[in-house]
Enzyme design. Structure first.
Site, PDB file in Angstrom:
ATOM      1  N   ASP A 268       0.816  -1.252  -0.446  1.00  0.00           N
ATOM      2  CA  ASP A 268       0.362   0.039   0.142  1.00  0.00           C
ATOM      3  C   ASP A 268       0.793   1.485   0.046  1.00  0.00           C
ATOM      4  OD1 ASP A 268      -2.184  -1.596   0.701  1.00  0.00           O
ATOM      5  OD2 ASP A 268      -2.305  -1.081   2.633  1.00  0.00           O
TER       6      ASP A 268
ATOM      7  N   LYS B 122      -5.362  11.805  12.528  1.00  0.00           N
ATOM      8  CA  LYS B 122      -5.843  11.222  11.291  1.00  0.00           C
ATOM      9  C   LYS B 122      -6.846  11.732   9.852  1.00  0.00           C
ATOM     10  CE  LYS B 122      -5.178   6.584   8.715  1.00  0.00           C
ATOM     11  NZ  LYS B 122      -5.030   4.922   9.715  1.00  0.00           N
TER      12      LYS B 122
ATOM     13  N   ASP C 163      -4.783   2.823  -4.477  1.00  0.00           N
ATOM     14  CA  ASP C 163      -3.163   2.777  -4.030  1.00  0.00           C
ATOM     15  C   ASP C 163      -2.775   1.603  -3.411  1.00  0.00           C
ATOM     16  OD1 ASP C 163      -4.839   3.509  -2.228  1.00  0.00           O
ATOM     17  OD2 ASP C 163      -3.582   4.989  -0.839  1.00  0.00           O
TER      18      ASP C 163
END
Length: 983
Positions: free
Chosen positions: A668, A749, A916
């Site tokens: 990732d 985050k 991704d």
């Protein structure tokens, strides 16, 4: 009595087709597919590359189809016909492929696995080949979509809940039952031989189709015709001719289907298939279908005279006019007669003004939606923007949401590389992991809440509180003489406390009901996924068709079971191809388990050691997953369990390196959006924070930003507040004290993740406030208390400002690039144009954002509301600006992924991706890591922003676009040596 032996013979022998042009769904196929799709839960690179200049010319030509000046919209005279067609025309759209590739034909002719038993919807005979099975699944998916739509209409009528449906659908609900009943009665009278004018002519034809199908055909055809010119209507002669032609086409296709069922071919006539799939208007399509069928059929009984078509059409149109009524009993259609200049009397039909006003009031674009299934043969390869994917149910390569300029640009662009990328992704075979599926099913049946399985039990809904006792409420009379609550009274504090408690009790029930509603949706989704996995576990190989969103991001088409789905879906999927694990592959499988468990903030070697240290837990999880739940504590529990099983099998084989593995390993990106921004702006500091440069240990951008935020909070807490301090300084100081010790990685985050996608300050504040609520509750604070709520609001405002500020500091070049992209989008929007650009793979992208408003067009009869042609609506300047930076970045991450897929296909390495997150066999991870880094560097060695600016200035020569921001010092080639770029 009808005594046409040929007609009765056809009635007895021609089956109800499983894939007609107009159908109300074969109920047998619905029943057989409901177990797959419906919840049963009842609880509450080009092969001949062109020069860069040639490619540039093609790119500009694709975008030149977009106007450079806002043009006055032309009045559409058939604004609603397309939407009504999509609601009432229920034709399955076959693929427009002329023929599948020879390899696909060979694959399609492979026999079905012995444990698969699919019966033909018409004959009941067992299907023999994978190609036949693929058609069966596609027909079933389409039939279920139609069945659900008709159930929606019928149930809405039965529960008198038409306000929940679009206006046009509510009218169809009214029309369908009486029209269907009348036609069914007429069919019965025809079969019994009851005499009536013209019944002997149209009767033998009328009884060959089900009444439901006839009802849909006549409603669809008549509505298309009468709405073709606004509400000016159509002549009766034209209507009966069109309906007659449509009935003939339906019967001809039914006959072709019968011929095909009794023949040996696996695929239907492709010329006819292309006609059905064409975008020509309905009258032209019907005519071409009948012409083609006449060549394919050698049956004189199917030769229709003009009189026969007129008789059949006249009865059906007459039945519609008689039985279609509005809510007040008014006829939905107006029939009139007038004399022409030649003294002929002509009948004329239009929709009543009352019904027309309702029909024009809402967009019906998405009335019927097919939920595609996984494929049992490889998808048809993409060769143009409308040819690829499924055999019968036609797809577009891009989900354009009706943006005409996007469609035009796609038709003009050379998208060879895009086709290659999607075809490479579609060629990857999958298989259901039966071991994991069995555990999931048992856990579900036993009501266990493990992994991401939802609870089978609803939360208890508390009873609503009694009415609030106002007897002690302090009131006063204000200066206006009105009775209001006296907030200064001594009793006010007690009143406020009682009201707050009562209000919380009242809201509790609503919150619990909402949670139960969400649980119900999750259960339904879980059942669909488990049922589909159970169905397709019978196959050695399954495949996913792929297409794109308007930004170029690639997605598998099946919405329920795919590897982009939840952990439950991913855990139950594995590659269909096995290959030796190899020693390095065994290492990467361990790293993958650590990543899935959440131990991903350490070096790769330490991740492998994490698995070694927990080996007893790994084995215990495999031996008894219901009592040894170590695997369930991981971030992705089902995938963790799947990898645990694979590792144990490899070890138990005695030679892990030679063990044949079919599991995937994913690598990732590290906050991939910021990686792309840093690469565009050559941002060294920001790039280092997201692992674009070689490091001994992985860098965690969320922790990096969090540390800066915590440092600033500590500084604020230690600052001395004086009388000279401003109100803002005092509020910041208090906010810092309130959240001191509560700020961690989780708090910031989401804001960091969404900053690359254009999160606003208000959005960031809400994200942080959601996390602070959790922190405050865990800290024992009452988040419903007014003072605590005010504290959270001030703290989230303070933290949002700090977090976004720290991002600006760490990613200065990236933020400058983001601002530049937003600025140029604003300039284009001022030209009343949507932002459009070409991706590095030559895919044209057009932002579809326009201002949603109604536009009135004057006609002789009345005003017509046009809402369908969104290309005529003004662009939304604010949305064009805010959405362009993240959309542009998405188009680049998609280009990187597709370029990697193309190269992996060239190397014959099975590969797939989730945006991704790049997946391959464990043994191929090292090679994939090399390829994805090379393709990323190759992508950013191009002058992407420079070329884009040149293109903008060429297309909008009168605009003053700003120069590009100054780039940083990042060496893009360092990425090739960065071990943690993807991890």
């Amino acid at each position: 009595m009808i005594n046409s032996r040929a007609a009765l013979r056809r009635l007895a022998t021609v089956p109800y087709p499983s894939r007609p042009v107009f159908t109300l769904t074969n109920r047998r196929s619905i029943h057989s597919t409901s177990r797959l799709l419906s919840p049963t839960f009842h609880d509450s690179a080009s092969s001949s590359p062109e020069s860069s200049s040639s490619q540039e010319t093609k790119s500009f030509r694709a975008l030149s189809s977009l106007p450079n000046q806002q043009q006055s919209p032309e009045v559409s005279t058939h604004a609603l016909s397309g939407f009504f067609a999509q609601l009432t025309q229920v034709e399955p759209p076959p693929s427009s492929q002329t023929a599948p590739a020879s390899g696909d034909v060979d694959y399609a002719n492979r026999p079905l696995p012995p444990n698969v038993e699919l019966l033909d919807h018409n004959t009941g005979e067992r299907l023999e080949t994978l190609g036949q099975a693929q058609e069966w699944y596609e027909q079933s998916a389409h039939s279920l979509a139609l069945h659900n739509k008709l159930n929606e209409l019928s149930s809405a009528d039965s529960r008198n809940d038409l306000t929940s449906l679009p206006p046009a659908q509510s009218e169809l609900v009214r029309w369908f039952p009486p029209l269907n009943t009348a036609i069914a009665k007429e069919q019965d009278d025809c079969k019994r031989g009851l005499a009536s004018p013209d019944r002997a002519n149209y009767g033998p034809i009328l009884v060959l189709l089900k009444s439901e199908k006839l009802s849909v055909i006549v409603m669809h055809t008549v509505l298309n015709e009468v709405l073709l010119n606004g509400n000016n209507g159509s002549t009766f002669l034209k209507l009966i001719s069109s309906v007659g032609d449509a009935i003939q086409a339906e019967l001809n296709l039914q006959k072709i289907q019968h011929e095909k069922v009794n023949g040996s071919g696996s695929f239907r006539d492709f010329t006819l298939q292309n006609i059905v799939a064409s975008n020509s208007n309905q009258k032209q399509k019907v005519k071409r279908i009948n012409t083609r069928c006449a060549r394919l059929l050698d049956d004189p009984d199917f030769k229709w005279t003009a009189e026969l078509r007129a008789k059949v059409g006249a009865y059906l149109v007459g039945a519609l006019l008689e039985h279609a009524q509005g809510a007040d009993g008014e006829s939905a259609f107006v029939y009139s007669r007038y004399r022409t200049n030649s003294t002929r009397i002509v009948g004329h039909v239009k929709v009543s003004d009352f019904i027309y006003d309702k029909l024009k009031s809402q967009n019906l674009r998405d009335a019927v939606h097919i939920r595609h299934l996984p494929m049992v043969i490889p998808p048809l390869e993409w060769t143009n923007s409308s040819d690829g994917g499924y055999l019968l149910n036609k797809l577009s390569i891009m989900r354009t949401h009706g943006c005409k300029s996007q469609v035009q640009a796609l038709d003009q662009a050379d998208m060879t590389e895009v086709y290659k990328g999607l075809n490479a992704l579609g060629s990857t075979g999958w298989r259901i992991n039966g071991e994991i599926l069995d555990i999931q099913k048992k856990a579900w049946d036993d009501g266990l809440v493990i992994g991401d399985l939802p609870s089978r039990k609803d939360f208890a809904v508390p009873p609503p509180p009694a009415d609030f006792d106002n007897s002690n409420t302090p009131y006063k009379i204000d200066e206006k003489g009105e009775k209001v609550i006296d907030r200064e009274a001594d009793e006010y504090a007690d009143f406020a406390a009682r009201f707050k408690e009562w209000n919380q009790l009242r809201n509790e029930g609503s919150k619990v009901k909402q949670r139960n509603s969400e649980l119900h949706s999750q259960r339904c989704d879980t059942i669909i996924k488990l049922n589909q996995a159970e169905e397709f576990r019978k196959y050695e190989d399954i495949y996913f068709g792929w297409n794109l969103d308007f930004r170029g991001r690639a997605y598998p088409v099946p919405p329920n079971l795919n590897h982009l789905g939840s952990d439950l879906c991913r855990g139950v999927l594995k590659f269909s191809e096995k290959m030796p694990l190899t020693e390095k592959g065994f290492y990467w499988l361990k790293v993958n388990l650590a990543n899935l468990y959440g131990a991903d903030k350490m070096s790769m070697d330490d991740r492998a050691k994490f698995v070694d240290k927990n080996w007893d837990n790994v084995v215990a999880s495999v031996e008894d997953p219901f009592n040894n739940l170590w695997w369930n504590e991981g971030d992705e529990p089902w995938q963790c369990l799947s990898v645990c099983k694979e590792l144990v099998k490899a070890v138990e084989s005695g030679d892990p390196a030679s063990f044949e593995s079919d599991l995937y390993v994913s690598m990732d990106g590290s906050c991939n959006g910021l990686q792309h921004y840093a690469a565009l702006g050559r941002d060294l500091e920001g790039g280092s924070a997201v692992n674009l440069t070689p490091m001994d240990l992985p860098q965690d951008v969320y922790t990096g930003v969090m540390k800066r935020v915590v440092e600033k909070v500590e500084q604020e807490v230690n600052r001395v507040v004086t009388e000279a301090s401003t109100m803002q300084e005092i509020e910041d100081h208090q906010a810092a004290r309130d959240i001191y010790g509560l700020v961690d990685r989780k708090v910031v985050k989401q804001t960091i993740m969404t900053s690359v996608y254009g999160v606003t300050f208000i959005g960031a504040r809400q994200q942080i406030m959601n996390r602070l609520e959790e922190k405050y509750e865990a800290d024992g604070r009452d988040i419903y208390d007014n003072e605590v709520e005010q504290s959270m609001w001030q703290a989230s405002t303070y933290l949002a400002r700090l977090t976004l500020g720290c991002l600006d500091e760490m990613f200065s070049s990236a933020r400058a690039t983001m601002a530049w992209l937003a600025d140029v989008a604003s300039i284009v929007a001022l030209q009343k144009q949507p932002m459009s650009w070409m991706t590095p793979l030559n895919l044209p992208c057009v932002q579809p954002y326009r201002r949603k408003r109604e536009r009135i067009v004057k006609t002789i009869v009345q005003d017509i509301l046009l809402v369908d042609d969104e290309d005529d609506l003004p662009v939304s300047a604010q949305k064009q600006r805010s959405a362009f930076p993240p959309n542009y970045i998405h188009s680049l991450d998609s280009s990187h992924m597709l370029k990697t897929a193309i190269e992996m296909k060239k190397r014959e390495i099975p590969f797939t991706a989730v945006h991704d997150s790049y997946w391959c066999h464990p043994a191929n991870v090292d090679e994939m890591n090399v390829v994805l880094r090379e393709k990323f560097v190759e992508l950013y060695e191009q002058p992407l922003l420079e070329d884009f600016l040149v293109d903008l200035r060429r297309r909008y020569p009168g605009c003053d676009f700003p120069d590009l921001p100054e780039k940083g010092e990042l060496d893009i080639n360092d990425i090739k040596r960065s071990r943690y770029f993807f991890q």
